[in-house]
Scaffold this motif. Sequence first.
Motif, mmCIF file in Angstrom:
data_model
loop_
_atom_site.group_PDB
_atom_site.id
_atom_site.type_symbol
_atom_site.label_atom_id
_atom_site.label_comp_id
_atom_site.label_asym_id
_atom_site.label_seq_id
_atom_site.Cartn_x
_atom_site.Cartn_y
_atom_site.Cartn_z
ATOM 1 N N PHE A 11 -69.766 -33.494 102.576
ATOM 2 C CA PHE A 11 -70.391 -34.059 101.385
ATOM 3 C C PHE A 11 -70.241 -33.085 100.228
ATOM 4 C CE2 PHE A 11 -73.881 -34.642 98.458
ATOM 5 C CZ PHE A 11 -73.792 -35.996 98.201
ATOM 6 N N MET A 12 -69.840 -33.601 99.065
ATOM 7 C CA MET A 12 -69.718 -32.814 97.839
ATOM 8 C C MET A 12 -70.656 -33.384 96.786
ATOM 9 S SD MET A 12 -67.114 -30.432 97.746
ATOM 10 C CE MET A 12 -67.151 -30.296 95.986
ATOM 11 N N PRO A 13 -71.629 -32.595 96.317
ATOM 12 C CA PRO A 13 -72.479 -33.078 95.233
ATOM 13 C C PRO A 13 -71.745 -33.014 93.892
ATOM 14 C CG PRO A 13 -73.107 -30.849 95.817
ATOM 15 C CD PRO A 13 -72.021 -31.272 96.782
ATOM 16 N N LYS A 14 -72.062 -33.958 93.014
ATOM 17 C CA LYS A 14 -71.541 -33.902 91.648
ATOM 18 C C LYS A 14 -72.599 -33.230 90.791
ATOM 19 C CE LYS A 14 -68.949 -38.242 91.838
ATOM 20 N NZ LYS A 14 -68.857 -39.587 91.249
ATOM 21 N N PRO A 15 -72.239 -32.490 89.772
ATOM 22 C CA PRO A 15 -70.873 -32.230 89.315
ATOM 23 C C PRO A 15 -70.137 -31.299 90.278
ATOM 24 C CG PRO A 15 -72.427 -30.960 88.001
ATOM 25 C CD PRO A 15 -73.232 -31.821 88.927
ATOM 26 N N PHE A 16 -68.832 -31.455 90.299
ATOM 27 C CA PHE A 16 -68.002 -30.710 91.225
ATOM 28 C C PHE A 16 -67.758 -29.291 90.753
ATOM 29 C CE2 PHE A 16 -66.354 -35.123 91.890
ATOM 30 C CZ PHE A 16 -66.859 -35.272 93.158
#
Length: 124
Positions: free
Chosen positions: A101-106
Amino acid sequence: MAAISVLLVEDEALISMLVSDWLSELGCEVHEASSADEALDYINGGGAVDVLFTDINLPGRMTGAELAQKARALRPELPVVYASGRYRGDDLDGLVPHSAFMPKPFDQRKLQHVLEQIAIGTTH
């Protein structure tokens, strides 16, 4: 990192362009889709995909989580990276195994780290 083929599914054009540029700078071959249906058409058509990178909130009848489940039905070992600015990874149910999982903002460095980890199979 060895060149990998990433299917980037993002409906926000500016975010898609930014992430696509970052992935290309990392040596990835990037294929873009703006909806889950478009992404599934690409996969069903035999398109090259080593990693599915999908936003959770997508336009149309399918979320990124549903897309990942359908993509896994077609390609059981396909690594998945989920992204969202609305949710955190632990807020979400039904994420497929061997996903990240990647949270935004990147952050470009975190993006590279996640891709390296998922490409070699150490992310769950």
